[in-house]
Design a protein around this motif. Structure first.
Motif, mmCIF file in Angstrom:
data_model
loop_
_atom_site.group_PDB
_atom_site.id
_atom_site.type_symbol
_atom_site.label_atom_id
_atom_site.label_comp_id
_atom_site.label_asym_id
_atom_site.label_seq_id
_atom_site.Cartn_x
_atom_site.Cartn_y
_atom_site.Cartn_z
ATOM 1 N N ARG A 103 -7.640 -9.599 2.996
ATOM 2 C CA ARG A 103 -8.954 -9.647 3.634
ATOM 3 C C ARG A 103 -9.862 -10.568 2.825
ATOM 4 N NH1 ARG A 103 -10.438 -3.455 3.840
ATOM 5 N NH2 ARG A 103 -8.793 -3.196 2.311
ATOM 6 N N VAL A 104 -11.046 -10.834 3.355
ATOM 7 C CA VAL A 104 -12.028 -11.676 2.675
ATOM 8 C C VAL A 104 -13.290 -10.850 2.422
ATOM 9 C CG1 VAL A 104 -13.456 -13.756 2.831
ATOM 10 C CG2 VAL A 104 -11.117 -13.775 3.735
ATOM 11 N N ASP A 105 -13.751 -10.850 1.178
ATOM 12 C CA ASP A 105 -14.985 -10.159 0.802
ATOM 13 C C ASP A 105 -16.154 -10.857 1.488
ATOM 14 O OD1 ASP A 105 -17.418 -9.544 -0.692
ATOM 15 O OD2 ASP A 105 -16.112 -8.662 -2.219
ATOM 16 N N GLU A 106 -16.912 -10.116 2.295
ATOM 17 C CA GLU A 106 -18.015 -10.697 3.064
ATOM 18 C C GLU A 106 -19.095 -11.310 2.177
ATOM 19 O OE1 GLU A 106 -19.588 -7.420 5.265
ATOM 20 O OE2 GLU A 106 -17.836 -7.277 6.570
ATOM 21 N N ILE A 107 -19.262 -10.779 0.985
ATOM 22 C CA ILE A 107 -20.340 -11.236 0.110
ATOM 23 C C ILE A 107 -19.915 -12.427 -0.738
ATOM 24 C CG2 ILE A 107 -21.847 -10.552 -1.805
ATOM 25 C CD1 ILE A 107 -21.740 -7.693 -0.563
ATOM 26 N N THR A 108 -18.729 -12.340 -1.344
ATOM 27 C CA THR A 108 -18.299 -13.409 -2.270
ATOM 28 C C THR A 108 -17.435 -14.474 -1.614
ATOM 29 O OG1 THR A 108 -16.273 -12.274 -2.912
ATOM 30 C CG2 THR A 108 -18.283 -11.757 -4.179
ATOM 31 N N LYS A 110 -14.320 -14.224 -1.470
ATOM 32 C CA LYS A 110 -13.032 -14.153 -2.181
ATOM 33 C C LYS A 110 -12.049 -13.287 -1.391
ATOM 34 C CE LYS A 110 -14.372 -16.264 -6.020
ATOM 35 N NZ LYS A 110 -13.725 -17.357 -6.663
ATOM 36 N N ARG A 111 -10.764 -13.608 -1.540
ATOM 37 C CA ARG A 111 -9.711 -12.843 -0.861
ATOM 38 C C ARG A 111 -9.269 -11.674 -1.726
ATOM 39 N NH1 ARG A 111 -5.096 -16.306 1.378
ATOM 40 N NH2 ARG A 111 -4.736 -16.706 -0.817
ATOM 41 N N PHE A 112 -8.899 -10.557 -1.048
ATOM 42 C CA PHE A 112 -8.449 -9.366 -1.766
ATOM 43 C C PHE A 112 -7.496 -8.570 -0.885
ATOM 44 C CE2 PHE A 112 -12.033 -7.972 0.722
ATOM 45 C CZ PHE A 112 -11.754 -6.652 1.074
ATOM 46 N N THR A 113 -6.762 -7.678 -1.536
ATOM 47 C CA THR A 113 -5.877 -6.767 -0.822
ATOM 48 C C THR A 113 -5.651 -5.532 -1.676
ATOM 49 O OG1 THR A 113 -3.803 -6.561 0.408
ATOM 50 C CG2 THR A 113 -3.701 -7.731 -1.696
ATOM 51 N N PHE A 114 -5.101 -4.501 -1.060
ATOM 52 C CA PHE A 114 -4.829 -3.241 -1.759
ATOM 53 C C PHE A 114 -3.359 -2.877 -1.680
ATOM 54 C CE2 PHE A 114 -9.335 -2.865 -0.941
ATOM 55 C CZ PHE A 114 -9.806 -2.280 -2.102
ATOM 56 N N ASP A 119 1.992 6.947 -7.714
ATOM 57 C CA ASP A 119 1.251 8.177 -7.436
ATOM 58 C C ASP A 119 0.141 7.967 -6.419
ATOM 59 O OD1 ASP A 119 2.435 10.262 -9.137
ATOM 60 O OD2 ASP A 119 1.907 8.872 -10.753
ATOM 61 N N ASP A 120 0.213 6.884 -5.677
ATOM 62 C CA ASP A 120 -0.772 6.531 -4.654
ATOM 63 C C ASP A 120 -2.156 6.234 -5.221
ATOM 64 O OD1 ASP A 120 0.914 6.481 -2.438
ATOM 65 O OD2 ASP A 120 0.760 8.653 -2.170
ATOM 66 N N LEU A 121 -2.234 5.854 -6.485
ATOM 67 C CA LEU A 121 -3.502 5.397 -7.045
ATOM 68 C C LEU A 121 -3.814 4.055 -6.393
ATOM 69 C CD1 LEU A 121 -5.817 5.607 -9.141
ATOM 70 C CD2 LEU A 121 -4.356 4.298 -10.694
ATOM 71 N N PRO A 122 -4.975 3.919 -5.762
ATOM 72 C CA PRO A 122 -5.287 2.650 -5.107
ATOM 73 C C PRO A 122 -5.512 1.536 -6.127
ATOM 74 C CG PRO A 122 -6.869 4.386 -4.505
ATOM 75 C CD PRO A 122 -6.019 4.921 -5.593
ATOM 76 N N LEU A 123 -4.787 0.443 -5.947
ATOM 77 C CA LEU A 123 -4.903 -0.737 -6.796
ATOM 78 C C LEU A 123 -5.286 -1.916 -5.918
ATOM 79 C CD1 LEU A 123 -1.665 -0.257 -8.932
ATOM 80 C CD2 LEU A 123 -4.000 0.384 -9.546
ATOM 81 N N GLU A 124 -6.089 -2.800 -6.467
ATOM 82 C CA GLU A 124 -6.551 -3.954 -5.697
ATOM 83 C C GLU A 124 -6.179 -5.242 -6.421
ATOM 84 O OE1 GLU A 124 -10.771 -5.896 -4.066
ATOM 85 O OE2 GLU A 124 -10.820 -4.114 -5.326
ATOM 86 N N LEU A 125 -5.865 -6.262 -5.644
ATOM 87 C CA LEU A 125 -5.732 -7.614 -6.168
ATOM 88 C C LEU A 125 -6.928 -8.383 -5.634
ATOM 89 C CD1 LEU A 125 -1.970 -8.348 -5.455
ATOM 90 C CD2 LEU A 125 -2.999 -7.618 -7.602
ATOM 91 N N TYR A 126 -7.614 -9.070 -6.530
ATOM 92 C CA TYR A 126 -8.822 -9.825 -6.170
ATOM 93 C C TYR A 126 -8.642 -11.252 -6.666
ATOM 94 C CZ TYR A 126 -13.774 -10.308 -5.023
ATOM 95 O OH TYR A 126 -14.967 -10.673 -4.451
ATOM 96 N N GLU A 127 -8.693 -12.205 -5.761
ATOM 97 C CA GLU A 127 -8.440 -13.586 -6.142
ATOM 98 C C GLU A 127 -9.606 -14.151 -6.934
ATOM 99 O OE1 GLU A 127 -5.792 -16.617 -3.829
ATOM 100 O OE2 GLU A 127 -7.795 -16.618 -2.957
ATOM 101 N N ALA A 128 -9.311 -14.632 -8.127
ATOM 102 C CA ALA A 128 -10.354 -15.148 -9.032
ATOM 103 C C ALA A 128 -10.791 -16.537 -8.623
ATOM 104 C CB ALA A 128 -9.817 -15.176 -10.450
#
Length: 128
Positions: A103-108, A110-114, A119-128
């Protein structure tokens, strides 16, 4: 007081060997120190991130599951910066890790995904 950076994030897992494999073999985080604490029947694994911050991975017998869906109050997720999110997503999927669509962050802009750890801990990748 002036905060300089995040030093570490602590994670409690349900299956130590499975979590250790995920963080060291799939996410490729180097081990700083590993210790079994017999008095607690608990492992503590310190993992390094390239920016100097760390993840502390703990195991505790009988630790309750983390409520997250619907999202509970508290830490929402842990985000990792990556240079190429498409490449990172493909790499995780090659290792049988389910990853949401990018997806794309509406504010920045930048692209990101989860994705999730074992253990189902939510982790995110955020493109620098």
């Amino acid at each position: 007081m002036k905060l300089l950076a995040i030093h570490h994030v602590a994670i409690i897992c349900s299956d130590y060997q499975r979590a250790k494999h995920f963080y060291t073999q799939i996410l490729k985080l180097p081990i700083i120190h590993e210790q079994y604490r017999a008095e607690r029947d608990s492992y503590k694994l310190d993992l390094a991130l390239p920016d100097g911050s760390q993840i502390e991975l703990f195991s505790f017998v009988g630790a309750p599951k983390r409520p997250s869906y619907p999202e509970a109050q508290g830490l929402r997720h842990l985000a990792f910066a990556v240079a190429d999110i498409s490449h990172a997503k493909a790499y995780l999927e090659e290792h049988a890790v389910a990853v949401e669509e990018i997806r794309v962050d509406e504010i920045t802009g930048k692209r990101f995904t989860f994705f999730a750890d074992p253990d189902d801990l939510p982790l995110e990748l955020y493109e620098a």
